[in-house]
Design an enzyme around this catalytic site. Structure first.
Site, PDB file in Angstrom:
ATOM      1  N   TYR A   1       3.616   6.653  10.068  1.00 29.90           N
ATOM      2  CA  TYR A   1       2.564   5.557   9.668  1.00 29.90           C
ATOM      3  C   TYR A   1       3.545   4.315   8.995  1.00 29.90           C
ATOM      4  O   TYR A   1       3.412   3.473   9.333  1.00 29.90           O
ATOM      5  CB  TYR A   1       1.468   6.024   8.559  1.00 29.90           C
ATOM      6  CG  TYR A   1       0.634   4.909   8.464  1.00 29.90           C
ATOM      7  CD1 TYR A   1      -0.585   5.020   9.088  1.00 29.90           C
ATOM      8  CD2 TYR A   1       0.510   4.138   7.469  1.00 29.90           C
ATOM      9  CE1 TYR A   1      -1.664   4.024   9.216  1.00 29.90           C
ATOM     10  CE2 TYR A   1      -0.532   2.988   7.317  1.00 29.90           C
ATOM     11  CZ  TYR A   1      -1.622   2.968   8.150  1.00 29.90           C
ATOM     12  OH  TYR A   1      -2.518   2.055   8.097  1.00 29.90           O
TER      13      TYR A   1
ATOM     14  N   PRO B   1      -5.177   0.286  18.200  1.00 38.35           N
ATOM     15  CA  PRO B   1      -4.784   0.096  16.836  1.00 38.35           C
ATOM     16  C   PRO B   1      -4.908   0.795  15.631  1.00 38.35           C
ATOM     17  O   PRO B   1      -4.465   0.565  14.533  1.00 38.35           O
ATOM     18  CB  PRO B   1      -5.527  -1.275  16.643  1.00 38.35           C
ATOM     19  CG  PRO B   1      -7.047  -0.874  17.431  1.00 38.35           C
ATOM     20  CD  PRO B   1      -6.476  -0.460  18.641  1.00 38.35           C
TER      21      PRO B   1
ATOM     22  N   HIS C   1       0.862  -1.252  -0.036  1.00 39.93           N
ATOM     23  CA  HIS C   1       0.088   0.107  -0.034  1.00 39.93           C
ATOM     24  C   HIS C   1       0.924   1.300  -0.016  1.00 39.93           C
ATOM     25  O   HIS C   1       1.448   1.329   1.017  1.00 39.93           O
ATOM     26  CB  HIS C   1      -1.075   0.011   1.211  1.00 39.93           C
ATOM     27  CG  HIS C   1      -1.996  -0.989   1.102  1.00 39.93           C
ATOM     28  ND1 HIS C   1      -3.187  -0.810   2.088  1.00 39.93           N
ATOM     29  CD2 HIS C   1      -2.327  -1.848   0.255  1.00 39.93           C
ATOM     30  CE1 HIS C   1      -4.092  -1.650   1.695  1.00 39.93           C
ATOM     31  NE2 HIS C   1      -3.445  -2.492   0.737  1.00 39.93           N
TER      32      HIS C   1
ATOM     33  N   LYS D   1       0.200   0.036  14.790  1.00 43.42           N
ATOM     34  CA  LYS D   1       1.794   0.096  15.609  1.00 43.42           C
ATOM     35  C   LYS D   1       2.057  -1.280  16.447  1.00 43.42           C
ATOM     36  O   LYS D   1       3.145  -1.453  16.728  1.00 43.42           O
ATOM     37  CB  LYS D   1       1.900   1.357  16.310  1.00 43.42           C
ATOM     38  CG  LYS D   1       2.029   2.504  15.512  1.00 43.42           C
ATOM     39  CD  LYS D   1       3.357   2.577  14.564  1.00 43.42           C
ATOM     40  CE  LYS D   1       3.448   3.462  13.437  1.00 43.42           C
ATOM     41  NZ  LYS D   1       3.278   2.961  12.223  1.00 43.42           N
TER      42      LYS D   1
ATOM     43  N   TYR E   1      -9.917   5.502   6.659  1.00 47.74           N
ATOM     44  CA  TYR E   1      -9.935   6.035   8.255  1.00 47.74           C
ATOM     45  C   TYR E   1     -10.987   6.988   7.849  1.00 47.74           C
ATOM     46  O   TYR E   1     -10.757   8.036   7.416  1.00 47.74           O
ATOM     47  CB  TYR E   1      -8.570   6.319   8.816  1.00 47.74           C
ATOM     48  CG  TYR E   1      -7.664   5.475   9.009  1.00 47.74           C
ATOM     49  CD1 TYR E   1      -7.504   4.806  10.281  1.00 47.74           C
ATOM     50  CD2 TYR E   1      -6.770   4.982   8.147  1.00 47.74           C
ATOM     51  CE1 TYR E   1      -6.452   4.035  10.653  1.00 47.74           C
ATOM     52  CE2 TYR E   1      -5.948   4.149   8.467  1.00 47.74           C
ATOM     53  CZ  TYR E   1      -5.709   3.674   9.400  1.00 47.74           C
ATOM     54  OH  TYR E   1      -4.552   2.464   9.846  1.00 47.74           O
TER      55      TYR E   1
END
Length: 392
Positions: free
Chosen positions: A385, A293, A72, A297, A201
């Protein structure tokens, strides 16, 4: 029975540590209180930082990850009914993440352990650690009704937040830092194609939502929910309907629904215990820290701990130097706290908090607008990220 390093816990952290040490010629024994089938049955995270993928290559178990994992290059933030893409690769100089289920990662590590003929004991009952403050540490357990003991140089506590290693430490030795969140995540796994090729998200007035996946045909979805919700009150039809309400119109239309194959509710918390070393005992992964979550991480932090610990132990046995072992806790905790901060920030940014009020919600809206409109702000999210660099 004797070994150089006794590893308690056969989840990804313990298995990865064992594999790295085995390849470097360091003897290990892994003890796990559950069965192999139970370990493989855990449904957990599946977003791997690039550094985690590189560590799996170092361990010699990255082949299937590269063949089957989904690379991704970005994620999408959805708010105000509109999706905004964060270009992870473009903002970080080419770094990205890979979606690869923790179950598959665990299977790869189990297969490697078996192929190496390295010892692993499943269903080890009444595991106890002893002598970690002195020169002769050991681990004792019961196997098929017989008391067993293994003497070692070091003990690696990779047995999670409810494991025996952390529980064996006196409370006075631990600095515990914890934050509990006033909501949970309701998760659903289904054999359906993902609604989007990248993770979504969503910040919505009805609560947070996350659209993730495990493969091209298996999807994982989450909804923010109250802590007192019950699974029986969430039939599949209600879950899919609520998820549609929290997505943008295009994603809601594209959503493919189907029967759930797993459903669960998880509370969210941040927790760090300090230090991560006690004599010859080293804590790693969930035994030392837990994060919500939201920032993907948890597994990656465990891999970071294992990287530092494996390299330090290899240095100890190859050169005799204990310098890296002495620095283990401090180096890990610097990285851990940065990831804890990022996960806390992402959670606060995307969820609805009961006490926020109109002022707090408008500030959060402004922060989201700034985040997607500023390259510098987007880059800060992206570099966290995909994973911050290790100290070498």
């Amino acid at each position: 029975m004797r070994t150089q390093v006794a590893i308690v816990g056969a989840g990804p952290a313990g298995l990865l540590l064992g594999q790295l040490l085995h390849r470097a010629g360091v003897d290990t024994v892994i003890l796990e209180r559950r069965s192999a089938q139970h370990v493989l049955g855990r449904i957990r995270a599946g977003v791997l930082e690039q550094g985690t993928g590189e560590l799996l290559d170092e361990a010699g178990v990255g082949r299937r990850l590269h063949r089957e994992g989904l690379v991704h290059e970005g994620i999408e933030l959805c708010f105000g009914g509109v999706r905004h893409r964060i270009d992870l690769r473009g903002l970080t100089g080419g770094r990205c993440v890979t979606v690869y289920g923790q179950t598959e990662l665990t299977r790869d590590l189990m297969d490697a352990r078996r192929a190496a003929g390295a010892p692993i004991v499943y269903e080890a009952a009444d595991v106890g650690i002893h002598g970690y403050e002195g020169p002769r540490p050991s681990v004792r357990w019961v196997e098929q009704g017989r008391a067993r003991e293994i003497r070692c140089d070091y003990i690696a506590g990779c047995d999670g937040s409810h494991g025996v290693c952390r529980a064996s430490l006196p409370a006075s030795a631990l600095g515990v830092h914890e934050k509990l969140y006033p909501f949970g995540w309701l998760g659903l796994l289904s054999e359906t194609p993902p609604v989007s090729p990248e993770l979504i998200y969503a910040n919505h007035e009805r609560g947070f939502a996350l659209c993730s996946m495990r493969s091209h045909t298996r999807s994982r979805y989450y909804l923010q929910c109250a802590l007192d919700e019950r699974l029986q009150d969430w039939p599949d039809e209600r879950f899919w309907g609520e998820l549609r309400l929290r997505l943008d119109a295009e994603a809601a239309r594209a959503l493919v629904t189907g029967p759930s194959i797993e459903k669960s509710i998880a509370a969210l918390r941040s927790l760090v215990v300090e230090p991560m070393r006690f004599g010859s005992l080293f804590l790693a992964g969930d035994a030392a820290h837990t994060v919500p979550p939201t920032g993907a991480k948890g597994l990656n932090l465990a891999a970071g701990d294992v990287r530092y610990l494996a390299h330090a132990l290899i240095e100890r046995y190859h050169s005799g130097s204990e310098r890296a072992l002495d620095a283990y806790s401090e180096r890990c905790l610097r990285r851990v706290w940065k990831a804890v901060r990022f996960s806390w920030w992402m959670t606060g940014l995307l969820h609805r908090f009961p006490e926020t009020g109109s002022f707090g919600q408008r500030v959060r809206q402004a922060e989201l607008d700034y985040l997607v409109g500023s390259r510098a702000a987007s880059a800060a999210l992206a570099e966290n990220y995909v994973g911050l660099p290790y100290e070498d």
